[in-house]
Write a protein that holds these residues in place. Structure first.
Motif, PDB file in Angstrom:
ATOM      1  N   GLY A  32      -9.764  39.190 -70.212  1.00  0.00           N
ATOM      2  CA  GLY A  32      -9.597  40.490 -70.869  1.00  0.00           C
ATOM      3  C   GLY A  32      -8.320  40.460 -71.669  1.00  0.00           C
ATOM      4  N   GLY A  35      -6.805  46.369 -74.619  1.00  0.00           N
ATOM      5  CA  GLY A  35      -7.245  47.713 -74.271  1.00  0.00           C
ATOM      6  C   GLY A  35      -6.213  48.436 -73.421  1.00  0.00           C
ATOM      7  N   THR A  40     -10.027  44.515 -71.293  1.00  0.00           N
ATOM      8  CA  THR A  40     -11.061  44.400 -72.309  1.00  0.00           C
ATOM      9  C   THR A  40     -10.893  43.111 -73.105  1.00  0.00           C
ATOM     10  OG1 THR A  40     -11.007  46.809 -72.509  1.00  0.00           O
ATOM     11  CG2 THR A  40     -12.152  45.611 -74.248  1.00  0.00           C
ATOM     12  N   LYS A  44     -14.589  42.661 -77.901  1.00  0.00           N
ATOM     13  CA  LYS A  44     -15.098  44.004 -77.590  1.00  0.00           C
ATOM     14  C   LYS A  44     -14.130  45.078 -78.082  1.00  0.00           C
ATOM     15  CE  LYS A  44     -17.096  46.725 -73.895  1.00  0.00           C
ATOM     16  NZ  LYS A  44     -17.538  46.728 -72.498  1.00  0.00           N
TER      17      LYS A  44
END
Length: 105
Positions: A32, A35, A40, A44
């Protein structure tokens, strides 16, 4: 037999003016990193910005690809098809809105 003789489409219209290729291996290593909560994946997060997306109707397509071969620590490699001579290294936690503005220049 009749169905076999029909012409198959060989082109599909898309609204893309460019594409951003995001290294999938770098993203996976980070787990990730982007975000609000830092969970995230970059692809994405970028798709959520205005003008970016995954589908044919996006202005700039965002596609996650296999390893690009740079493998920076704590960052993700991206390639903007509108400037292929300059690959970018995006550190984990980078501001996605700022990155999106820089990519849209």
């Amino acid at each position: 037999m009749e169905a076999a003789r029909r012409a198959v489409k060989d082109r599909v219209r898309a609204g893309w003016t460019g594409a951003v290729l995001v290294c999938g291996k770098c993203s996976k290593k980070l787990g990730g990193g982007f975000g609000a909560k830092g969970r995230t994946p970059l692809a994405k997060a970028l798709r959520g910005e205005p003008g970016f997306g995954k589908g044919r109707k996006a202005t700039v397509g965002v596609a996650e690809v296999k390893c690009l071969g740079i493998c920076p620590k704590g960052a993700v490699t991206i390639v903007d098809s509108r400037a292929p001579g300059c690959w970018r290294i995006v550190p984990a936690g980078a501001d996605i809105e700022t990155l999106a503005r820089q990519l849209n220049k």
